[in-house]
Design a protein around this motif. Sequence first.
Motif, short mmCIF file in Angstrom:
data_model
loop_
_atom_site.label_atom_id
_atom_site.label_comp_id
_atom_site.label_asym_id
_atom_site.label_seq_id
_atom_site.Cartn_x
_atom_site.Cartn_y
_atom_site.Cartn_z
N ASP A 145 0.81 -1.21 0.00
CA ASP A 145 0.00 0.00 0.00
C ASP A 145 0.85 1.27 0.00
O ASP A 145 0.34 2.36 -0.31
CB ASP A 145 -0.93 0.02 1.22
CG ASP A 145 -1.99 -1.07 1.14
OD1 ASP A 145 -2.27 -1.54 0.02
OD2 ASP A 145 -2.53 -1.47 2.21
N ASP A 146 2.12 1.17 0.34
CA ASP A 146 3.00 2.35 0.37
C ASP A 146 3.66 2.62 -0.98
O ASP A 146 4.34 3.63 -1.13
CB ASP A 146 4.10 2.16 1.43
CG ASP A 146 3.52 2.00 2.83
OD1 ASP A 146 2.45 2.61 3.08
OD2 ASP A 146 4.12 1.29 3.64
N ILE A 147 3.47 1.73 -1.94
CA ILE A 147 4.12 1.89 -3.25
C ILE A 147 3.28 2.83 -4.11
O ILE A 147 2.06 2.67 -4.21
CB ILE A 147 4.29 0.53 -3.94
CG1 ILE A 147 5.20 -0.38 -3.11
CG2 ILE A 147 4.86 0.70 -5.33
CD1 ILE A 147 5.36 -1.78 -3.67
N SER A 206 1.34 -6.62 -9.46
CA SER A 206 0.77 -5.49 -8.73
C SER A 206 1.84 -4.48 -8.36
O SER A 206 1.64 -3.26 -8.46
CB SER A 206 0.04 -5.99 -7.49
OG SER A 206 -0.51 -4.92 -6.77
N ILE A 207 2.99 -4.95 -7.92
CA ILE A 207 4.12 -4.06 -7.61
C ILE A 207 4.55 -3.31 -8.86
O ILE A 207 4.80 -2.10 -8.84
CB ILE A 207 5.29 -4.87 -7.02
CG1 ILE A 207 4.90 -5.50 -5.68
CG2 ILE A 207 6.52 -4.00 -6.85
CD1 ILE A 207 5.93 -6.47 -5.13
N TYR A 208 4.59 -4.02 -9.97
CA TYR A 208 4.99 -3.42 -11.26
C TYR A 208 4.03 -2.29 -11.65
O TYR A 208 4.46 -1.23 -12.12
CB TYR A 208 5.01 -4.53 -12.31
CG TYR A 208 5.29 -4.06 -13.72
CD1 TYR A 208 6.60 -3.88 -14.17
CD2 TYR A 208 4.25 -3.82 -14.61
CE1 TYR A 208 6.84 -3.45 -15.47
CE2 TYR A 208 4.48 -3.40 -15.90
CZ TYR A 208 5.79 -3.21 -16.33
OH TYR A 208 6.03 -2.79 -17.61
N GLN A 209 2.76 -2.50 -11.49
CA GLN A 209 1.76 -1.51 -11.90
C GLN A 209 1.76 -0.28 -11.00
O GLN A 209 1.50 0.83 -11.46
CB GLN A 209 0.37 -2.16 -11.92
CG GLN A 209 0.21 -3.23 -12.99
CD GLN A 209 -1.03 -4.08 -12.79
OE1 GLN A 209 -1.80 -3.86 -11.83
NE2 GLN A 209 -1.24 -5.04 -13.68
N ARG A 210 2.05 -0.44 -9.74
CA ARG A 210 1.99 0.67 -8.80
C ARG A 210 3.26 1.52 -8.80
O ARG A 210 3.21 2.71 -8.52
CB ARG A 210 1.76 0.14 -7.37
CG ARG A 210 0.40 -0.47 -7.13
CD ARG A 210 0.42 -1.19 -5.79
NE ARG A 210 -0.87 -1.79 -5.48
CZ ARG A 210 -1.66 -1.40 -4.47
NH1 ARG A 210 -1.30 -0.40 -3.69
NH2 ARG A 210 -2.81 -2.01 -4.25
N SER A 211 4.41 0.92 -9.05
CA SER A 211 5.70 1.58 -8.81
C SER A 211 6.19 2.36 -10.03
O SER A 211 5.68 2.22 -11.14
CB SER A 211 6.74 0.54 -8.42
OG SER A 211 6.97 -0.36 -9.49
N LYS A 212 7.21 3.17 -9.77
CA LYS A 212 7.89 3.87 -10.85
C LYS A 212 8.74 2.91 -11.65
O LYS A 212 8.78 2.94 -12.88
CB LYS A 212 8.77 4.99 -10.28
CG LYS A 212 9.60 5.73 -11.32
CD LYS A 212 10.48 6.78 -10.67
CE LYS A 212 11.34 7.48 -11.72
NZ LYS A 212 12.20 8.53 -11.12
N GLN A 258 10.50 -11.90 -14.80
CA GLN A 258 11.02 -10.87 -15.70
C GLN A 258 9.90 -10.08 -16.37
O GLN A 258 10.06 -8.90 -16.69
CB GLN A 258 11.93 -11.52 -16.74
CG GLN A 258 12.68 -10.54 -17.61
CD GLN A 258 13.66 -11.25 -18.55
OE1 GLN A 258 13.70 -12.48 -18.59
NE2 GLN A 258 14.44 -10.48 -19.28
N THR A 259 8.76 -10.73 -16.59
CA THR A 259 7.64 -10.05 -17.24
C THR A 259 7.02 -8.98 -16.35
O THR A 259 6.27 -8.13 -16.84
CB THR A 259 6.55 -11.07 -17.62
OG1 THR A 259 6.05 -11.70 -16.43
CG2 THR A 259 7.13 -12.14 -18.55
N ALA A 260 7.32 -9.00 -15.05
CA ALA A 260 6.78 -8.02 -14.12
C ALA A 260 7.87 -7.08 -13.61
O ALA A 260 7.76 -6.54 -12.51
CB ALA A 260 6.10 -8.72 -12.95
N CYS A 261 8.91 -6.88 -14.40
CA CYS A 261 10.00 -5.99 -14.01
C CYS A 261 10.29 -5.00 -15.15
O CYS A 261 10.13 -5.33 -16.32
CB CYS A 261 11.28 -6.79 -13.72
SG CYS A 261 11.13 -7.93 -12.32
#
Length: 487
Positions: A402-404, A430-436, A460-463
């Motif tokens: 939630d902090d990302i 989810s991390i990929y979509q939220r982060s820079k 790798q597909t989520a990085c």
Amino acid sequence: MQSSLLRFIEILRSHALPVSPAETLDAAAAMEVVGYSDRNTLRNALALTLAKSDREEHTFFYCFDQFFDEQAADFSTEGEADTAEEGGEGSDSTEAATADSPDAAGNGAGQAAAGGGSASDAAELEAAAGSSPSLKELLDGELLPALLENQRGALSTAMRSAAQDAGLSKIRLFTQKGQYTRRILDTLGEALIRDAVIELERADSPAIDTLRRYRDVLREQVRDYVEQQYLMNAEGHNSAFMEDILSKTRLSNIDRRHRDRVQEQVRRMARRLASRHSARRRPVKRGQLDMGKTLRGGMAHDGILFKTHWRSRKRDKAQLLAVCDVSGSVAAYASFLLMFLYSLQDVLPRTRSFAFSSHLGEISDLFRDEPLERAIELANWRYGGATDYGSSFRDFSQLALDDINRNTSVIILGDARNNRGNPELEIMQSIYQRSKQVIWLNPESRRAWGTGDSEMLRYQTACHYCAPCSNLQQLERVVDQLLKSLR
């Protein structure tokens, strides 16, 4: 002295102390002002111009003492007028040098070869010169008389000149010491002494033992000089060579005895990156006028607005989340990554650290409360074990997902070997979509990705960026790119 200063600066640079051409000119000007008679004054003057920090000052003083101790004899033993005094003062040291030689030990005459026995030795050699043209040439030259009269100044000057001709300042390996010793001896004319020894052997002259003693004295002095120059010139280059090797060596292969050196290398890399990426304040020259600040600035000029001030928009601070696998296979890599990141606290934004193997936990408090090495040790102890990426990502989702936001960069270090468990790819997406940006560093080569129980090709597909990272050189390159993206 100018050439000596340039050689001294070369030694400073070899010990990783940067000296610019402008600083070299400042040092030369300082030497002209303070002169060379007072060693401490010269030392302090050069330190003010060449050392820019406590660490560089420590390196400077070490190199100064090594270099100018060797130079001091040449500043104080010039000219033939000092020959007699030098011979008296140097008799003890020359006696010590010759007493251990094999030929001197055999007949007990080594003491006579130094100082007090020089007159009788000279007479003995002159008497034998009739049967040896080479010995006659030696006595007419400068080398053998200087040895007989123990003219340390003349011998030191001759050795320095021969060493310069032989290129001794380029010595790097201990195996080169014999090579440079032979070159200097040949330049000094030791070949003529060898010829004279052969001629005296053929003539069965009693003066042969005397000549051998002085030959051995010369060889020992040259060997000592080469040894001293090797320690002074090669240390910095060998250290740089070793650091280059360690920077290209897999971190898991670095022996414990090299760990301190590597840690210092990490800190030096961090300082270099911090200097390169430190924030630079720039005045705002456009945008919305800051009327209040502009009016206050004009009060000093009777209300005349000489200088305008513009409003600057504050940017949200970036955030970095470091997620490190500390299981046995990659613990060494995680240690150095965390060391790198926490050595860059003056440059990096807010950094939160997480460690995992079978479960994940935040370790940011360890780095606030404990020294860096102790914090890394405790993180490995608390979270080391068998690897379960799925369970660890679930823990991460509860702690930090939630902090990302769009100002968050996530850097993950691990080999992605999940022991055939659930990889929880949805959490990574989810991390990929939220982060820079999501950066994954894998200690294994790309050829190993996807083999066996490796889930790297799926992760790798989520990085945003994935790269092999197994040594300090690669780690520095990745952190450099990370800092560029965060500026």
